[in-house]
Write a protein that holds these residues in place. Structure first.
Motif, PDB file in Angstrom:
ATOM      1  N   PHE A   1     -51.582 -14.085 -26.243  1.00  0.00           N
ATOM      2  CA  PHE A   1     -51.628 -12.953 -25.321  1.00  0.00           C
ATOM      3  C   PHE A   1     -50.292 -12.234 -25.138  1.00  0.00           C
ATOM      4  O   PHE A   1     -50.218 -11.229 -24.440  1.00  0.00           O
ATOM      5  CB  PHE A   1     -52.111 -13.425 -23.937  1.00  0.00           C
ATOM      6  CG  PHE A   1     -53.394 -14.204 -23.974  1.00  0.00           C
ATOM      7  CD1 PHE A   1     -54.583 -13.589 -24.330  1.00  0.00           C
ATOM      8  CD2 PHE A   1     -53.417 -15.556 -23.677  1.00  0.00           C
ATOM      9  CE1 PHE A   1     -55.782 -14.300 -24.379  1.00  0.00           C
ATOM     10  CE2 PHE A   1     -54.598 -16.282 -23.713  1.00  0.00           C
ATOM     11  CZ  PHE A   1     -55.783 -15.648 -24.065  1.00  0.00           C
ATOM     12  N   GLY A   2     -49.233 -12.790 -25.747  1.00  0.00           N
ATOM     13  CA  GLY A   2     -47.922 -12.184 -25.586  1.00  0.00           C
ATOM     14  C   GLY A   2     -47.321 -12.404 -24.208  1.00  0.00           C
ATOM     15  O   GLY A   2     -46.408 -11.673 -23.795  1.00  0.00           O
ATOM     16  N   TRP A   3     -47.812 -13.406 -23.495  1.00  0.00           N
ATOM     17  CA  TRP A   3     -47.317 -13.644 -22.136  1.00  0.00           C
ATOM     18  C   TRP A   3     -45.893 -14.171 -22.169  1.00  0.00           C
ATOM     19  O   TRP A   3     -45.526 -14.981 -23.027  1.00  0.00           O
ATOM     20  CB  TRP A   3     -48.213 -14.656 -21.416  1.00  0.00           C
ATOM     21  CG  TRP A   3     -49.568 -14.095 -21.082  1.00  0.00           C
ATOM     22  CD1 TRP A   3     -50.042 -12.847 -21.359  1.00  0.00           C
ATOM     23  CD2 TRP A   3     -50.637 -14.790 -20.429  1.00  0.00           C
ATOM     24  NE1 TRP A   3     -51.336 -12.701 -20.930  1.00  0.00           N
ATOM     25  CE2 TRP A   3     -51.728 -13.875 -20.355  1.00  0.00           C
ATOM     26  CE3 TRP A   3     -50.782 -16.066 -19.920  1.00  0.00           C
ATOM     27  CZ2 TRP A   3     -52.938 -14.222 -19.767  1.00  0.00           C
ATOM     28  CZ3 TRP A   3     -51.990 -16.413 -19.345  1.00  0.00           C
ATOM     29  CH2 TRP A   3     -53.049 -15.506 -19.261  1.00  0.00           C
ATOM     30  N   ASN A   4     -45.100 -13.730 -21.212  1.00  0.00           N
ATOM     31  CA  ASN A   4     -43.722 -14.184 -21.087  1.00  0.00           C
ATOM     32  C   ASN A   4     -43.685 -15.669 -20.743  1.00  0.00           C
ATOM     33  O   ASN A   4     -44.323 -16.122 -19.788  1.00  0.00           O
ATOM     34  CB  ASN A   4     -43.022 -13.367 -19.989  1.00  0.00           C
ATOM     35  CG  ASN A   4     -41.553 -13.710 -19.876  1.00  0.00           C
ATOM     36  OD1 ASN A   4     -41.189 -14.770 -19.368  1.00  0.00           O
ATOM     37  ND2 ASN A   4     -40.713 -12.801 -20.333  1.00  0.00           N
ATOM     38  N   ARG A   5     -42.924 -16.445 -21.514  1.00  0.00           N
ATOM     39  CA  ARG A   5     -42.919 -17.896 -21.326  1.00  0.00           C
ATOM     40  C   ARG A   5     -42.299 -18.305 -19.990  1.00  0.00           C
ATOM     41  O   ARG A   5     -42.665 -19.343 -19.426  1.00  0.00           O
ATOM     42  CB  ARG A   5     -42.191 -18.563 -22.492  1.00  0.00           C
ATOM     43  CG  ARG A   5     -42.968 -18.443 -23.806  1.00  0.00           C
ATOM     44  CD  ARG A   5     -42.179 -18.992 -24.971  1.00  0.00           C
ATOM     45  NE  ARG A   5     -41.953 -20.421 -24.824  1.00  0.00           N
ATOM     46  CZ  ARG A   5     -41.128 -21.114 -25.599  1.00  0.00           C
ATOM     47  NH1 ARG A   5     -40.443 -20.504 -26.558  1.00  0.00           N
ATOM     48  NH2 ARG A   5     -40.973 -22.414 -25.410  1.00  0.00           N
ATOM     49  N   SER A   6     -41.374 -17.523 -19.488  1.00  0.00           N
ATOM     50  CA  SER A   6     -40.782 -17.834 -18.180  1.00  0.00           C
ATOM     51  C   SER A   6     -41.823 -17.705 -17.071  1.00  0.00           C
ATOM     52  O   SER A   6     -41.882 -18.528 -16.148  1.00  0.00           O
ATOM     53  CB  SER A   6     -39.592 -16.911 -17.898  1.00  0.00           C
ATOM     54  OG  SER A   6     -38.560 -17.129 -18.827  1.00  0.00           O
ATOM     55  N   ILE A   7     -42.655 -16.678 -17.169  1.00  0.00           N
ATOM     56  CA  ILE A   7     -43.712 -16.476 -16.165  1.00  0.00           C
ATOM     57  C   ILE A   7     -44.743 -17.599 -16.262  1.00  0.00           C
ATOM     58  O   ILE A   7     -45.198 -18.141 -15.247  1.00  0.00           O
ATOM     59  CB  ILE A   7     -44.399 -15.107 -16.361  1.00  0.00           C
ATOM     60  CG1 ILE A   7     -43.378 -13.969 -16.228  1.00  0.00           C
ATOM     61  CG2 ILE A   7     -45.533 -14.940 -15.351  1.00  0.00           C
ATOM     62  CD1 ILE A   7     -42.684 -13.917 -14.881  1.00  0.00           C
ATOM     63  N   VAL A   8     -45.096 -17.967 -17.486  1.00  0.00           N
ATOM     64  CA  VAL A   8     -46.026 -19.079 -17.677  1.00  0.00           C
ATOM     65  C   VAL A   8     -45.463 -20.348 -17.053  1.00  0.00           C
ATOM     66  O   VAL A   8     -46.169 -21.113 -16.384  1.00  0.00           O
ATOM     67  CB  VAL A   8     -46.313 -19.311 -19.179  1.00  0.00           C
ATOM     68  CG1 VAL A   8     -47.130 -20.583 -19.378  1.00  0.00           C
ATOM     69  CG2 VAL A   8     -47.045 -18.117 -19.775  1.00  0.00           C
ATOM     70  N   GLY A   9     -44.169 -20.572 -17.246  1.00  0.00           N
ATOM     71  CA  GLY A   9     -43.521 -21.746 -16.674  1.00  0.00           C
ATOM     72  C   GLY A   9     -43.598 -21.766 -15.162  1.00  0.00           C
ATOM     73  O   GLY A   9     -43.863 -22.822 -14.556  1.00  0.00           O
ATOM     74  N   LEU A  10     -43.395 -20.635 -14.531  1.00  0.00           N
ATOM     75  CA  LEU A  10     -43.468 -20.562 -13.072  1.00  0.00           C
ATOM     76  C   LEU A  10     -44.880 -20.848 -12.570  1.00  0.00           C
ATOM     77  O   LEU A  10     -45.065 -21.528 -11.559  1.00  0.00           O
ATOM     78  CB  LEU A  10     -42.996 -19.188 -12.591  1.00  0.00           C
ATOM     79  CG  LEU A  10     -41.494 -18.892 -12.759  1.00  0.00           C
ATOM     80  CD1 LEU A  10     -41.194 -17.445 -12.388  1.00  0.00           C
ATOM     81  CD2 LEU A  10     -40.667 -19.841 -11.900  1.00  0.00           C
ATOM     82  N   VAL A  11     -45.874 -20.324 -13.275  1.00  0.00           N
ATOM     83  CA  VAL A  11     -47.267 -20.588 -12.894  1.00  0.00           C
ATOM     84  C   VAL A  11     -47.574 -22.082 -13.012  1.00  0.00           C
ATOM     85  O   VAL A  11     -48.208 -22.675 -12.132  1.00  0.00           O
ATOM     86  CB  VAL A  11     -48.232 -19.759 -13.771  1.00  0.00           C
ATOM     87  CG1 VAL A  11     -49.678 -20.171 -13.508  1.00  0.00           C
ATOM     88  CG2 VAL A  11     -48.056 -18.276 -13.501  1.00  0.00           C
ATOM     89  N   LEU A  12     -47.118 -22.693 -14.084  1.00  0.00           N
ATOM     90  CA  LEU A  12     -47.337 -24.137 -14.272  1.00  0.00           C
ATOM     91  C   LEU A  12     -46.652 -24.953 -13.180  1.00  0.00           C
ATOM     92  O   LEU A  12     -47.178 -25.971 -12.730  1.00  0.00           O
ATOM     93  CB  LEU A  12     -46.825 -24.575 -15.644  1.00  0.00           C
ATOM     94  CG  LEU A  12     -47.650 -24.122 -16.854  1.00  0.00           C
ATOM     95  CD1 LEU A  12     -46.949 -24.505 -18.150  1.00  0.00           C
ATOM     96  CD2 LEU A  12     -49.050 -24.733 -16.815  1.00  0.00           C
ATOM     97  N   VAL A  13     -45.481 -24.507 -12.758  1.00  0.00           N
ATOM     98  CA  VAL A  13     -44.767 -25.194 -11.678  1.00  0.00           C
ATOM     99  C   VAL A  13     -45.606 -25.199 -10.407  1.00  0.00           C
ATOM    100  O   VAL A  13     -45.763 -26.227  -9.740  1.00  0.00           O
ATOM    101  CB  VAL A  13     -43.399 -24.525 -11.421  1.00  0.00           C
ATOM    102  CG1 VAL A  13     -42.832 -24.938 -10.055  1.00  0.00           C
ATOM    103  CG2 VAL A  13     -42.413 -24.906 -12.516  1.00  0.00           C
TER     104      VAL A  13
END
Length: 477
Positions: free
Chosen positions: A186-198
């Motif tokens: 999806f081209g999602w920013n990995r930093s944003i994904v990391g925050l969601v996972l947190v």
């Protein structure tokens, strides 16, 4: 920023050096050697007791004399399966094939078949030496090292290593795979994904083991069934490729046909490493979940955990391997989760990238949850403190973010070092304690032959000491 980058590179270089020595010269021999020894001593239980394993999954948890109820065998099975079934099944298998060729799959099967006996020994010992806590029971290698070997110092060392390995390093691997999959699809920013996972991780792990069990007992079976159904669909629509696929696996496994440099050596090394990462047999992780189950006999949970090894490697890992090898995508230079995505896209179309992203999120997030529990129970072994526990939880979610934004190779190299060290310590301990595990198994089998539901009493094993959760019972006449 530059200092951080240099530090990470230095750690990665150190991990690579340690891995070369640890895996090339020690662990492969120890893992397979211990597995074969336990297999022979147990009478090949992973094969002869398969039907019993399946029946035991349906048993309900029992209530102790103090009114204490642990979680059921099925929920303990799903907590450990949550940790087993994750990136090892999708990205790990792909990495093994990319680096070791299709032959690595054969060596994954080998480590699972012999490792199932190691899983029985370690989980049975965890049940024998489990202790009571406010939520039910807890235990694991640190506990049987302290109580069985009278070596609390060794238990503390193991508790520290497993807390780092699972709660921190392995969870960074899981989040890394999630972020790479979502970025690729999806081209999602990995930093944003990391925050969601947190945020998601914190919401679950601050709820305790009951919430862990509730989440994994629902998510794991559903995601495993969906993934296996897709693999079966691909298999049955490519039946003409099945025999050639097995020929490729076996010819590569013994170096008759080399697909990658290193030949048979690369196949064995990568198959064993990724097999251990995936099924954890003998590593000392699953016993932490096994100890939480409330069963009438320790051998019951040992058998259930052996089944978990089969489910992980022989079913789910093999499903991924079939998809990848039949596609031929492993010859095109892809690695990790990208290889799995490319292979699925080859078989079923471009929507496969989206499916894998969702699947890897479910697989890997459930692993994050299961991994955290292993760390928590070992933190409590060292010293029970709400402050330490909450500090550990904060570090766990921080490492989830770290993994989400790090390079693929860094987190996997760290994982190989930590799990190798942990497995080596645990295998030494269970080898020393294995005579007790086999006495417990013989007691279980004897009662089964008498046609009764096996119930364990500590005074049935001569010389057994330091057990907290098993009463004395009537001696045999």
């Amino acid at each position: 920023m530059l200092e951080t980058l240099l530090f990470v590179k230095a750690i990665d270089s150190f991990a690579t050096t340690v891995n070369g020595f640890l895996w090339d010269y020690i662990l492969i021999v120890v893992l397979i050697g211990c597995g074969l020894f336990f297999t022979i001593k147990s009478g090949f239980l992973q094969f002869t007791s398969l039907g019993d394993m399946l029946k035991l999954l349906t048993e309900k948890s029992t209530i102790s004399s103090e009114g204490r109820r642990g979680i059921s065998s099925f929920k303990a099975f799903t907590i450990s399966t949550a940790s087993r079934v994750g990136t090892g099944n999708l990205a790990g298998v792909a990495t093994a094939i990319a680096l070791g060729g299709p032959g690595a799959v054969f060596w994954m099967w080998v480590i699972a078949l012999v490792g199932a006996a190691s899983a029985f020994v370690e989980s049975t010992l965890a049940q024998v030496y489990k202790v009571k806590d406010k939520e039910g029971f807890r235990g694991g290698p640190a506990y049987y090292m302290e109580k069985g070997l009278n070596a609390r110092w060794l238990g503390i060392i193991f508790a520290i290593i497993i807390s780092i390995t699972f709660g921190l390093v392995f969870n960074s691997v899981q989040s890394n795979t999630i972020s790479l999959a979502l970025e690729g699809s999806f081209g999602w920013n990995r930093s944003i994904v990391g925050l969601v996972l947190v945020v998601l991780t914190a919401a679950v792990i601050f709820g305790g083991v009951k919430r862990v069990a509730a989440v994994t007992s629902i998510v794991v079976p559903v995601m495993a069934i969906l993934y296996i159904l897709l693999a079966l669909f691909i298999l049955f629509t490519n039946l003409d490729k099945v025999l050639p696929m097995f020929q490729i696996i076996f010819s590569n496994a013994f170096g008759f046909t080399e697909v990658v440099s290193g030949g048979i050596g690369a196949a064995i090394l990568n198959g064993v490493k990724r097999g251990l990462f995936s099924n954890e047999a003998g590593m000392g992780s699953a016993p932490n979940a096994a100890a939480t189950a409330s069963v009438t006999h320790p051998a019951k949970q040992g058998l259930i955990q052996s089944l978990g090894v089969f489910v992980d490697t022989l079913v789910i890992c093999t499903a991924t391997a079939l998809i990848i090898i039949m596609s031929g995508e492993y010859l095109n230079g892809s690695d990790g989760i990208q290889l799995t995505q490319d292979a699925l896209a080859f078989h079923v179309g471009s929507w496969a990238g989206t499916f894998v992203s969702i699947a890897i999120f479910l697989f890997a997030f459930s692993s994050i949850v299961g991994n955290y529990y292993y760390g928590e129970t070992n933190i409590e072994f060292i010293k029970y403190s709400p402050v330490y526990k909450n500090l550990y939880r904060i570090i766990v979610v921080a490492m989830v973010y770290f993994g989400a934004v790090q390079e693929f190779g860094v987190v996997w190299n760290l994982a190989d070092v930590s799990m190798g060290t942990m497995a080596l310590i645990n295998l030494v301990a269970i080898s020393l304690l294995s005579p007790l595990a086999f006495k417990v198994l013989n007691d279980y089998k004897k009662q089964k032959r008498q046609g009764i539901d096996p119930v364990f009493y500590k005074n049935r094993i001569e010389g057994l000491k330091n057990t907290e959760c098993w009463d004395d019972g009537p001696l045999e006449k």
